[in-house]
Design a protein around this motif. Structure first.
Motif, short mmCIF file in Angstrom:
data_model
loop_
_atom_site.label_atom_id
_atom_site.label_comp_id
_atom_site.label_asym_id
_atom_site.label_seq_id
_atom_site.Cartn_x
_atom_site.Cartn_y
_atom_site.Cartn_z
N ASN A 1 -1.55 32.92 -42.49
CA ASN A 1 -2.34 33.32 -41.33
C ASN A 1 -2.56 34.83 -41.42
N ASP B 1 -3.31 38.30 -40.23
CA ASP B 1 -3.11 38.74 -38.86
C ASP B 1 -3.30 40.24 -38.71
N GLY C 1 -3.14 41.79 -36.16
CA GLY C 1 -2.31 42.24 -35.03
C GLY C 1 -0.86 42.45 -35.39
N THR D 1 8.97 40.14 -33.59
CA THR D 1 8.72 39.35 -32.39
C THR D 1 7.24 39.49 -32.05
N TYR D 2 6.59 38.43 -31.64
CA TYR D 2 5.17 38.45 -31.32
C TYR D 2 4.94 38.31 -29.82
N GLY D 3 3.71 38.63 -29.41
CA GLY D 3 3.38 38.65 -27.99
C GLY D 3 3.56 37.30 -27.31
N SER E 1 7.08 34.20 -29.99
CA SER E 1 7.57 33.66 -31.26
C SER E 1 8.22 34.78 -32.08
N ILE F 1 3.81 49.69 -38.01
CA ILE F 1 4.56 48.71 -37.21
C ILE F 1 5.21 47.64 -38.09
N ILE G 1 -7.52 45.52 -28.66
CA ILE G 1 -7.25 45.47 -30.10
C ILE G 1 -8.00 44.29 -30.71
N GLY H 1 -4.92 37.23 -35.35
CA GLY H 1 -3.78 36.33 -35.17
C GLY H 1 -3.63 35.81 -33.76
N LEU I 1 0.04 41.34 -20.68
CA LEU I 1 0.30 42.00 -21.98
C LEU I 1 0.20 43.51 -21.86
N PHE J 1 -2.56 45.14 -22.50
CA PHE J 1 -3.80 45.57 -23.17
C PHE J 1 -4.61 44.35 -23.58
N ILE K 1 -7.02 41.82 -25.85
CA ILE K 1 -7.03 41.36 -27.24
C ILE K 1 -8.31 40.61 -27.53
C1 LIG Z 1 6.49 40.95 -27.52
C2 LIG Z 1 6.33 41.60 -28.87
C3 LIG Z 1 5.40 42.80 -28.80
C4 LIG Z 1 4.00 42.32 -28.52
C5 LIG Z 1 5.41 43.57 -30.12
N1 LIG Z 1 5.00 42.68 -31.21
C6 LIG Z 1 3.74 42.82 -31.67
O1 LIG Z 1 2.91 43.57 -31.20
C7 LIG Z 1 3.35 41.97 -32.86
C8 LIG Z 1 3.51 42.78 -34.13
N2 LIG Z 1 1.95 41.54 -32.70
C9 LIG Z 1 1.61 40.60 -31.76
O2 LIG Z 1 2.46 40.03 -31.12
C10 LIG Z 1 0.12 40.28 -31.51
C11 LIG Z 1 -0.58 41.54 -31.06
C12 LIG Z 1 -0.02 42.12 -29.80
S1 LIG Z 1 0.10 40.87 -28.55
C13 LIG Z 1 1.05 41.56 -27.30
N3 LIG Z 1 -0.64 39.81 -32.65
C14 LIG Z 1 -0.01 39.12 -33.61
C15 LIG Z 1 0.28 37.70 -33.19
N4 LIG Z 1 -0.87 37.06 -32.59
C16 LIG Z 1 0.73 36.98 -34.45
C17 LIG Z 1 1.02 35.56 -34.24
C18 LIG Z 1 0.31 34.62 -34.96
C19 LIG Z 1 0.56 33.26 -34.84
C20 LIG Z 1 1.56 32.85 -33.95
C21 LIG Z 1 2.30 33.79 -33.22
C22 LIG Z 1 2.03 35.15 -33.36
C23 LIG Z 1 6.80 44.07 -30.37
O3 LIG Z 1 7.38 43.66 -31.39
O4 LIG Z 1 7.21 44.93 -29.57
#
Ligand SMILES: CC[C@H](C)[C@H](NC(=O)[C@H](C)NC(=O)[C@@H](CCSC)NC[C@@H](N)Cc1ccccc1)C(=O)O
Length: 326
Positions: free
Chosen positions: A32, A34, A36, A77-79, A82, A132, A216, A220, A297, A299, A301
């Motif tokens: 995938n 990404d 982001g 960790t993702y938004g 996950s 990042i 942004i 992803g 969030l 911001f 997306i």
């Molecule tokens: C809660 C986590 C915050 C958002 C932050 N993490 C991030 O910003 C990470 C790098 N990016 C992401 O979580 C987001 C962008 C910011 S969203 C708040 N994009 C990537 C995400 N869609 C990838 C994905 C694909 C398929 C399934 C699940 C997830 C952190 O680590 O602080």
């Protein structure tokens, strides 16, 4: 040099997967891409069997060019909540004929439930800024950052399609993939994302509402997540639409004709057709909206619902984003 790779949508255009070759001899995994995030991580022989559901693995022990990065770990960790983590190798990585000889390939020793359930995806390939990337103690560069200086032009383009094959192109702009002129705008990469300032929005054929905010471009993320004020205006134009707390967003009667959504980038107007805002059916008659609030969030997306209506240039040379209709 330059290259192109196809990208295939999963159900509901929830995510797009592209083949990537890792190691010698090459092992192909579907990842995938990404914009982001900035980690390239993959299911491997080190991923616990009880955290997998048939995903294709990369096995570094079968690659003559794989080298373990001693002492290196990653944890992301993702938004959407996950997460995944593990250890790190370097190996040869190729995408569409563009090759990086020594790319950090992050082996997953732990993946959270949504990744475990996604049998088609072997992991993520981050295309955000390496600032990042989560590898410690030495932060690693993305595939694009490692390839950039050898590319004919320091850029990649994203051409996602609704329920059809699209492409990621590296190092060149294919004029057949868009119409009109490309509108470039400066990137704010202070948070490591491809951030930009949209200039306003318009629902259907109503008037354009000028407004500037931070968003942004994130391949992803599935949906178009915007400030709730804009989201409320959009769904107020759809009869029968309502905010359903149980579903976590706006739903609407599936047989409704949806208005288009137009966003501004400086003077440019990007148009998203109305039917792109029907994300998925919840029941036979109730559908979940593709435009939802980003208030939680902090911001906005521009995820796949918006990106699949556009041709987007991610220019790492002058840190700009280029937008065009298609
Ligand atoms: C809660 C986590 C915050 C958002 C932050 N993490 C991030 O910003 C990470 C790098 N990016 C992401 O979580 C987001 C962008 C910011 S969203 C708040 N994009 C990537 C995400 N869609 C990838 C994905 C694909 C398929 C399934 C699940 C997830 C952190 O680590 O602080």
């Amino acid at each position: 040099n330059f290259g192109t790779v196809e990208t295939i949508p999963e159900a509901f255009d929830r995510e797009y997967l592209s083949p990537v070759q890792i190691g010698t001899p090459p092992q192909t995994v579907n990842l995938n891409f990404d914009t982001g995030s900035a980690d390239l991580w993959v299911n491997t022989n080190e991923t616990p069997e009880n955290q997998q559901n048939g995903q294709v693995e990369y096995n570094p022990t079968l690659s003559s060019t794989a080298k373990k990065m001693e002492g290196a770990t990653w944890d992301i960790t993702y938004g959407d909540g996950s997460a995944s983590s593990g250890i790190v190798y370097t190996d040869v990585v190729s995408i569409g004929g563009v090759t990086v000889q020594s790319q950090a390939v992050e082996s997953a020793q732990q993946v959270s439930s949504s990744f475990q359930a996604d049998a088609a995806s072997s992991g993520l390939l981050g295309l955000a800024y390496g600032t990042i990337n989560t590898v410690q103690p030495v932060q690693q560069k993305t595939f694009f950052e490692n390839a950039m200086n050898d590319l004919a032009s320091p850029l990649f383009t994203v051409n996602l399609m609704k329920q059809a094959a699209g492409s990621y192109d590296f190092g060149y702009i294919n004029a057949s993939e868009y119409t009109g002129e490309i509108q470039y705008t400066p990137v704010d990469n202070s948070r490591g994302f491809w951030g930009f300032n949209p200039s306003g929005f318009q629902v259907g054929n109503s008037s354009f509402n000028a407004s500037s905010w931070y968003a942004i471009a994130d391949t992803g993320t599935s949906l178009l997540l915007l400030p709730s004020g804009m989201v409320d205006i959009y769904w107020s134009a759809v009869s029968g639409a309502k905010f359903d707390a149980l579903q976590g967003g706006y739903t609407f009667p599936c047989n409704t004709t949806l208005p288009s959504f137009t966003f501004g980038v400086e003077e440019y107007r990007g148009v998203i057709p109305g039917h792109f805002m029907n994300y998925a059916a919840i029941t036979k008659t109730t559908c979940f909206g593709g435009i939802q609030s980003s208030d939680a969030l902090g911001f906005s997306i521009f995820g796949d619902v918006a990106l699949k209506a556009q041709f987007v240039v991610f220019d790492g040379g002058d840190n700009t984003l280029g937008w065009a209709n298609k």
